[in-house]
Motif scaffolding. Structure first.
Motif, PDB file in Angstrom:
ATOM      1  N   SER A   1       0.809  -1.227   0.000  1.00  0.00           N
ATOM      2  CA  SER A   1       0.000   0.000   0.000  1.00  0.00           C
ATOM      3  C   SER A   1       0.835   1.267   0.000  1.00  0.00           C
ATOM      4  O   SER A   1       0.291   2.356  -0.152  1.00  0.00           O
ATOM      5  N   THR A   2       2.148   1.149   0.165  1.00  0.00           N
ATOM      6  CA  THR A   2       3.028   2.325   0.186  1.00  0.00           C
ATOM      7  C   THR A   2       3.661   2.520  -1.184  1.00  0.00           C
ATOM      8  O   THR A   2       4.360   1.634  -1.672  1.00  0.00           O
ATOM      9  N   PRO A   3       3.435   3.660  -1.846  1.00  0.00           N
ATOM     10  CA  PRO A   3       3.971   3.864  -3.198  1.00  0.00           C
ATOM     11  C   PRO A   3       5.486   3.727  -3.278  1.00  0.00           C
ATOM     12  O   PRO A   3       6.003   3.216  -4.277  1.00  0.00           O
ATOM     13  N   ALA A   4       6.220   4.178  -2.274  1.00  0.00           N
ATOM     14  CA  ALA A   4       7.685   4.088  -2.328  1.00  0.00           C
ATOM     15  C   ALA A   4       8.143   2.633  -2.333  1.00  0.00           C
ATOM     16  O   ALA A   4       9.086   2.275  -3.059  1.00  0.00           O
ATOM     17  N   ILE A   5       7.488   1.773  -1.546  1.00  0.00           N
ATOM     18  CA  ILE A   5       7.843   0.353  -1.531  1.00  0.00           C
ATOM     19  C   ILE A   5       7.443  -0.301  -2.853  1.00  0.00           C
ATOM     20  O   ILE A   5       8.152  -1.168  -3.375  1.00  0.00           O
ATOM     21  N   GLN A   6       6.295   0.105  -3.404  1.00  0.00           N
ATOM     22  CA  GLN A   6       5.907  -0.391  -4.719  1.00  0.00           C
ATOM     23  C   GLN A   6       6.983  -0.063  -5.754  1.00  0.00           C
ATOM     24  O   GLN A   6       7.349  -0.897  -6.589  1.00  0.00           O
ATOM     25  N   SER A   7       7.486   1.159  -5.702  1.00  0.00           N
ATOM     26  CA  SER A   7       8.508   1.581  -6.658  1.00  0.00           C
ATOM     27  C   SER A   7       9.784   0.756  -6.507  1.00  0.00           C
ATOM     28  O   SER A   7      10.413   0.379  -7.496  1.00  0.00           O
ATOM     29  N   LEU A   8      10.170   0.463  -5.257  1.00  0.00           N
ATOM     30  CA  LEU A   8      11.363  -0.365  -5.033  1.00  0.00           C
ATOM     31  C   LEU A   8      11.204  -1.731  -5.677  1.00  0.00           C
ATOM     32  O   LEU A   8      12.098  -2.207  -6.396  1.00  0.00           O
ATOM     33  N   GLY A   9      10.071  -2.400  -5.438  1.00  0.00           N
ATOM     34  CA  GLY A   9       9.849  -3.701  -6.040  1.00  0.00           C
ATOM     35  C   GLY A   9       9.817  -3.646  -7.554  1.00  0.00           C
ATOM     36  O   GLY A   9      10.379  -4.516  -8.238  1.00  0.00           O
ATOM     37  N   ARG A  10       9.216  -2.602  -8.093  1.00  0.00           N
ATOM     38  CA  ARG A  10       9.120  -2.461  -9.543  1.00  0.00           C
ATOM     39  C   ARG A  10      10.496  -2.265 -10.166  1.00  0.00           C
ATOM     40  O   ARG A  10      10.833  -2.892 -11.180  1.00  0.00           O
ATOM     41  N   LEU A  11      11.308  -1.398  -9.588  1.00  0.00           N
ATOM     42  CA  LEU A  11      12.618  -1.103 -10.165  1.00  0.00           C
ATOM     43  C   LEU A  11      13.555  -2.301 -10.088  1.00  0.00           C
ATOM     44  O   LEU A  11      14.293  -2.588 -11.047  1.00  0.00           O
ATOM     45  N   VAL A  12      13.545  -3.010  -8.968  1.00  0.00           N
ATOM     46  CA  VAL A  12      14.425  -4.176  -8.852  1.00  0.00           C
ATOM     47  C   VAL A  12      13.989  -5.263  -9.833  1.00  0.00           C
ATOM     48  O   VAL A  12      14.827  -5.900 -10.490  1.00  0.00           O
ATOM     49  N   ALA A  13      12.674  -5.482  -9.963  1.00  0.00           N
ATOM     50  CA  ALA A  13      12.191  -6.499 -10.897  1.00  0.00           C
ATOM     51  C   ALA A  13      12.569  -6.137 -12.331  1.00  0.00           C
ATOM     52  O   ALA A  13      13.024  -6.992 -13.109  1.00  0.00           O
ATOM     53  N   ILE A  14      12.414  -4.865 -12.699  1.00  0.00           N
ATOM     54  CA  ILE A  14      12.784  -4.432 -14.048  1.00  0.00           C
ATOM     55  C   ILE A  14      14.296  -4.536 -14.244  1.00  0.00           C
ATOM     56  O   ILE A  14      14.775  -4.963 -15.307  1.00  0.00           O
ATOM     57  N   GLY A  15      15.066  -4.162 -13.230  1.00  0.00           N
ATOM     58  CA  GLY A  15      16.517  -4.234 -13.351  1.00  0.00           C
ATOM     59  C   GLY A  15      17.018  -5.661 -13.517  1.00  0.00           C
ATOM     60  O   GLY A  15      17.897  -5.924 -14.352  1.00  0.00           O
ATOM     61  N   VAL A  16      16.458  -6.603 -12.752  1.00  0.00           N
ATOM     62  CA  VAL A  16      16.885  -7.998 -12.884  1.00  0.00           C
ATOM     63  C   VAL A  16      16.459  -8.548 -14.245  1.00  0.00           C
ATOM     64  O   VAL A  16      17.196  -9.323 -14.869  1.00  0.00           O
ATOM     65  N   THR A  17      15.278  -8.134 -14.724  1.00  0.00           N
ATOM     66  CA  THR A  17      14.851  -8.556 -16.061  1.00  0.00           C
ATOM     67  C   THR A  17      15.822  -8.050 -17.126  1.00  0.00           C
ATOM     68  O   THR A  17      16.233  -8.790 -18.032  1.00  0.00           O
ATOM     69  N   GLY A  18      16.216  -6.781 -17.011  1.00  0.00           N
ATOM     70  CA  GLY A  18      17.210  -6.241 -17.938  1.00  0.00           C
ATOM     71  C   GLY A  18      18.534  -6.961 -17.833  1.00  0.00           C
ATOM     72  O   GLY A  18      19.225  -7.177 -18.839  1.00  0.00           O
ATOM     73  N   CYS A  19      18.890  -7.355 -16.618  1.00  0.00           N
ATOM     74  CA  CYS A  19      20.136  -8.099 -16.414  1.00  0.00           C
ATOM     75  C   CYS A  19      20.098  -9.439 -17.137  1.00  0.00           C
ATOM     76  O   CYS A  19      21.065  -9.845 -17.786  1.00  0.00           O
ATOM     77  N   VAL A  20      18.955 -10.145 -17.036  1.00  0.00           N
ATOM     78  CA  VAL A  20      18.820 -11.443 -17.705  1.00  0.00           C
ATOM     79  C   VAL A  20      18.883 -11.260 -19.223  1.00  0.00           C
ATOM     80  O   VAL A  20      19.542 -12.046 -19.929  1.00  0.00           O
ATOM     81  N   VAL A  21      18.208 -10.230 -19.732  1.00  0.00           N
ATOM     82  CA  VAL A  21      18.247  -9.971 -21.177  1.00  0.00           C
ATOM     83  C   VAL A  21      19.684  -9.698 -21.621  1.00  0.00           C
ATOM     84  O   VAL A  21      20.154 -10.219 -22.635  1.00  0.00           O
ATOM     85  N   GLY A  22      20.414  -8.882 -20.847  1.00  0.00           N
ATOM     86  CA  GLY A  22      21.803  -8.603 -21.193  1.00  0.00           C
ATOM     87  C   GLY A  22      22.682  -9.838 -21.115  1.00  0.00           C
ATOM     88  O   GLY A  22      23.623 -10.004 -21.904  1.00  0.00           O
ATOM     89  N   THR A  23      22.366 -10.730 -20.173  1.00  0.00           N
ATOM     90  CA  THR A  23      23.164 -11.952 -20.035  1.00  0.00           C
ATOM     91  C   THR A  23      23.032 -12.856 -21.259  1.00  0.00           C
ATOM     92  O   THR A  23      24.027 -13.361 -21.786  1.00  0.00           O
ATOM     93  N   PHE A  24      21.791 -13.041 -21.710  1.00  0.00           N
ATOM     94  CA  PHE A  24      21.565 -14.005 -22.795  1.00  0.00           C
ATOM     95  C   PHE A  24      21.700 -13.391 -24.189  1.00  0.00           C
ATOM     96  O   PHE A  24      22.102 -14.093 -25.125  1.00  0.00           O
ATOM     97  N   LEU A  25      21.349 -12.124 -24.353  1.00  0.00           N
ATOM     98  CA  LEU A  25      21.371 -11.531 -25.687  1.00  0.00           C
ATOM     99  C   LEU A  25      22.660 -10.793 -26.008  1.00  0.00           C
ATOM    100  O   LEU A  25      22.907 -10.473 -27.172  1.00  0.00           O
ATOM    101  N   LEU A  26      23.470 -10.510 -24.994  1.00  0.00           N
ATOM    102  CA  LEU A  26      24.715  -9.785 -25.261  1.00  0.00           C
ATOM    103  C   LEU A  26      25.938 -10.522 -24.720  1.00  0.00           C
ATOM    104  O   LEU A  26      26.899 -10.770 -25.457  1.00  0.00           O
ATOM    105  N   LEU A  27      25.885 -10.912 -23.453  1.00  0.00           N
ATOM    106  CA  LEU A  27      27.061 -11.548 -22.865  1.00  0.00           C
ATOM    107  C   LEU A  27      27.323 -12.925 -23.490  1.00  0.00           C
ATOM    108  O   LEU A  27      28.470 -13.235 -23.855  1.00  0.00           O
TER     109      LEU A  27
END
Length: 407
Positions: A370-396
């Motif tokens: 229910s707290t927007p700041a905590i929602q943002s933390l979860g959203r950013l980490v999830a997006i960042g890890v997703t980007g990390c996986v994409v970079g691992t398989f499509l570039l690295l």
């Protein structure tokens, strides 16, 4: 590589300043928030009570404390105070006169006849439709007010528990017996309390301090007006939050730089090849780029909670690079070709997908908070890890194939 360049260019093209702090300070509070709603309703109905700050006043003697309390109110009264939205104050200066002007005021009161004032008031009440007996306490108050020849001081306030607790920080005693604490203590309070050397003054403003820009302007303006009053310190939750954010803003780049340098140094000591270090950092770089691109496109801003997403991503995403580059390094040392490398990368890739998937799910569930700041933390980490996986398989992974030279 072209995709990486496109994603990295999104923050510049689409979102202005994605790493700016969020102007809305209420993101740290749950939604809905009854206290915030009540504060907004008070601000709407009562002009000048939109928000408040506190001033801590300190002095060596009660007399100096009273003079400084009056100096605080005088410094904020005027055009400069109205510019920052100051509408009024309540503190020690609201209860006792300025010691430097008390003698002059009591000389003016010397001409008053207390008996005549009370008699005229009681005569007016008798001629009205009201019950004269109901106004007897007020008649006594008028007689006391007009006949006193010694001004009240900060020591006098100590006799009134509720007022002492509000403006002097003294004990609010005597309230458990049914009293209001506004009347003087009738029983023997015991030994004389120590003389007050500090007090609090509440400053009221006509604007809401939930907006970062307005809050910082009010705090800066109030501090500049109080600079000439010794012993006066602006405080309160808004001031503490503003100072804390300033410290974090100054320290965060240094902390990120130190943590990043420590990670790079650790990898360099372990792998001892610059090219390997560069390859290892690709997933982490993709994760950070994905977060910044999302913040630019979605208009999401930093707050006190989601700031930790960047060091979290650095610690999480660098692991994938270490696993993949370490595997390719072992294949190279063993003289194994690209076919074996592909087979081993496939097995490790499955492990990377499972670990990253659980991480994304774990942090992604924070968006239900229910707290927007905590929602943002979860959203950013999830997006960042997703980007990390994409970079691992499509570039690295393709780069590891291209650079693989078995011994």
């Amino acid at each position: 590589l072209a995709g990486a360049l496109v994603v990295a260019g999104i923050p510049t093209m689409g979102g202005g300043r994605p790493l700016a702090l969020d102007a809305d300070l209420t993101v740290m509070h749950p939604r809905p928030s009854p206290p915030l709603d009540a504060q907004r309703e008070i601000s709407r109905r009562f002009f000048g009570l939109a928000d408040s700050l506190l001033v801590l006043i300190e002095a060596d003697t009660p007399e100096a404390l009273a003079r400084r309390a009056h100096a605080v109110q005088r410094s904020l009264t005027g055009s400069r105070g109205r510019t920052i939205g100051f509408t009024g104050a309540f503190g020690l200066a609201s209860l006792i006169p300025d010691p430097s002007r008390a003698a002059e005021r009591f000389q003016a009161l010397a001409a008053f006849d207390a008996d005549r004032i009370v008699a005229d008031f009681e005569a007016a009440v008798r001629e009205s439709a009201f019950n004269p007996a109901a106004f007897q306490p007020y008649s006594n108050f008028l007689r006391t007010l007009a006949s006193r020849r010694e001004p009240p001081t900060a020591r006098t306030v100590l006799r009134y528990p509720m007022l002492a607790g509000a403006v002097l920080g003294g004990p609010v005693s005597g309230l458990g017996s049914g009293g209001t604490g506004l009347a003087p203590q009738s029983r023997d309070p015991g030994p004389d309390p120590p003389p007050p050397r500090s007090s609090l003054t509440v400053l009221f403003f006509d604007r809401n301090l939930d907006d970062r820009v307005q809050r910082d302007e009010v705090i800066a303006g109030t501090r500049s007006l109080l600079a000439a009053v010794p012993g006066a310190t602006l405080t309160g939750m808004g001031v503490v939050g503003s100072d804390l954010e300033t410290l974090i803003q100054r320290a965060l780049p240094r902390v990120l730089l130190i943590s990043g340098a420590a990670v790079v140094l650790t990898i360099l000591v372990s792998f001892r090849r610059i090219i390997d270090v560069a390859l290892i950092l690709i997933p982490a770089a993709w994760g950070v780029i994905a977060v910044v691109a999302w913040m630019a496109l979605a208009g999401e801003r930093l707050n006190m909670a989601n700031m930790i997403a960047f060091p979290l991503l650095l610690g999480i995403c660098v692991d994938y690079g270490i696993f993949m580059v370490g595997l390719a390094r072992n294949c190279r040392r063993a003289g194994q070709g690209t076919a074996v490398l592909t087979e081993r990368l496939a097995g490790s890739g499955h492990a990377v997908l499972m670990t990253s998937g659980t991480t994304i799910l774990g942090f992604g569930t924070l968006v239900t908070c229910s707290t927007p700041a905590i929602q943002s933390l979860g959203r950013l980490v999830a997006i960042g890890v997703t980007g990390c996986v994409v970079g691992t398989f499509l570039l690295l992974a393709p780069l590891l194939h291209l650079t693989h030279r078995p011994r």
